[in-house]
Design an enzyme around this catalytic site. Structure first.
Site, PDB file in Angstrom:
ATOM      1  N   PHE A 146      -5.603   0.590   5.653  1.00 26.19           N
ATOM      2  CA  PHE A 146      -4.435   0.492   4.797  1.00 26.19           C
ATOM      3  C   PHE A 146      -4.340   1.684   3.844  1.00 26.19           C
ATOM      4  CE2 PHE A 146      -5.869  -4.155   5.123  1.00 26.19           C
ATOM      5  CZ  PHE A 146      -5.384  -4.255   6.408  1.00 26.19           C
ATOM      6  N   GLU A 189       0.812  -1.224   0.000  1.00 23.86           N
ATOM      7  CA  GLU A 189       0.000   0.000   0.000  1.00 23.86           C
ATOM      8  C   GLU A 189       0.843   1.271   0.000  1.00 23.86           C
ATOM      9  OE1 GLU A 189      -0.342  -2.522   2.123  1.00 23.86           O
ATOM     10  OE2 GLU A 189      -2.373  -3.342   1.899  1.00 23.86           O
ATOM     11  N   ARG A 217     -18.337  -0.747   0.795  1.00 14.64           N
ATOM     12  CA  ARG A 217     -18.278  -1.223  -0.591  1.00 14.64           C
ATOM     13  C   ARG A 217     -19.645  -1.705  -1.071  1.00 14.64           C
ATOM     14  NH1 ARG A 217     -12.806  -4.063   0.106  1.00 14.64           N
ATOM     15  NH2 ARG A 217     -13.992  -5.963   0.419  1.00 14.64           N
TER      16      ARG A 217
END
Length: 319
Positions: A89, A64, A173
């Site tokens: 992250f 990341e 999401r």
């Protein structure tokens, strides 16, 4: 201008699909727009971008910090990158790269931190973030948004694609309940007054805006009149709206899928304190907890982030 959804119980598209659709529309208008992924392309649907725009999705793997570095480097060459991975992250793990390679170097980074708070579900405590907004709010000039629904998220992504600087968006999401009618527009740094009341001001963000509206309706039935503000843009905060709506109220309650330290609650608290507003404040969020494994609906209850929990906080604050 915005219009409230006719049926708030309906859910829109999954927000990952909204993100991809909005990025692809931006790519059609601007060849500088690119996307970077950290080995979650299937989960985020970012892999679909490569089907339509080959060469404009960069798979960085589970690295990341490197992804942010690559994005910053691309920005320095004139590109407008969008990056994605889980909320912790996207922020905590890569904060130094965002701060130095991004903000300090005057580069552009559009960062999507997915599944914040209880939305992380069975991915568990290692993938949970209660501190992402707190971190991103400390970056000079950053814009930090927590959209309430599909319509708001689509607008934010489209606007981010046109701008320079550090921009953060956190969202589930999956699909969430509708708050706004399609085509509604918004303004960074401006909250939205969704409901007017006389007793209590509720300031909410993200998918908890729907819960805040439910709580306000339940409280109205018990004789407690609540204003509800959607503060989707946590930074810059709409201080003017906070102060105008807090005036004359018995109580202000903030409601967020985030820790009480450094997020919406602290931003509102600072605004009220510095203005000498003299109104009682309750910050309703997560206190001194780490994440854990569980179904999102169960986690929402376990972390006390439901409409019923908000009703209890308001009653407690008024007692």
């Amino acid at each position: 201008m915005f219009t409230l959804a006719k049926n708030r119980d309906e859910k829109g598209m999954e927000l990952r699909d909204v993100m991809v659709d909005a990025i692809e529309l931006a790519m059609a208008d601007d060849e500088r727009v690119v996307a970077l992924e950290a080995d979650l392309g299937g989960a985020s649907r970012f892999t679909n971008i490569a089907k339509k725009y080959p060469g404009r999705l960069i798979q960085c793997g589970i690295a990341e910090a490197n992804m942010i570095g690559v994005a910053a480097g691309m920005s320095s060459e004139g590109y407008h990158p969008f990056t994605h991975t889980f909320g912790p992250f996207s922020t905590r793990r890569v904060f130094d790269q965002i701060f130095l390679s991004g903000a300090y170097a005057h580069n552009t980074l559009n960062i999507f931190g997915s599944d914040p708070g209880f939305a992380v579900g069975i991915n568990g405590g290692t993938h949970t973030t209660w501190e992402d907004m707190a971190l991103m709010r400390t970056i000079p000039g950053a814009i930090v948004c927590d959209p309430a629904d599909e319509t708001q998220m689509r607008w934010i992504v489209a606007e981010y694609a046109k701008m320079e600087g550090i921009h953060y968006i956190r969202a589930n999401r999956k699909n969430v309940r509708n708050v706004y009618e399609p085509g509604s527009t918004f303004e960074f740094g401006k909250g939205n007054l969704l409901r007017q009341g006389s007793d209590v001001l509720i300031v909410a963000c993200g998918q908890l805006v729907s819960e805040a509206l439910d709580a306000a309706e339940a409280l109205e039935a018990e004789g407690v009149s609540c204003s509800v503000v959607d503060m989707f843009c946590v930074k810059p905060l709409d201080e003017e709206l906070v102060l105008s709506e807090a005036a004359g109220k018995k109580l202000v309650v903030t409601f967020e899928n985030h820790g009480v330290i450094g997020g919406l609650g602290d931003a509102v608290a600072a605004t009220l304190a510095e203005a000498g507003a003299g109104v009682k404040l309750v910050r309703h969020g997560v206190k001194e907890r780490f994440g854990q494994v569980g179904d999102p609906a169960w986690l929402q209850k376990d972390f006390h982030l439901t409409a019923d929990d908000l009703v209890a906080s308001v009653k407690g604050g008024l007692a």
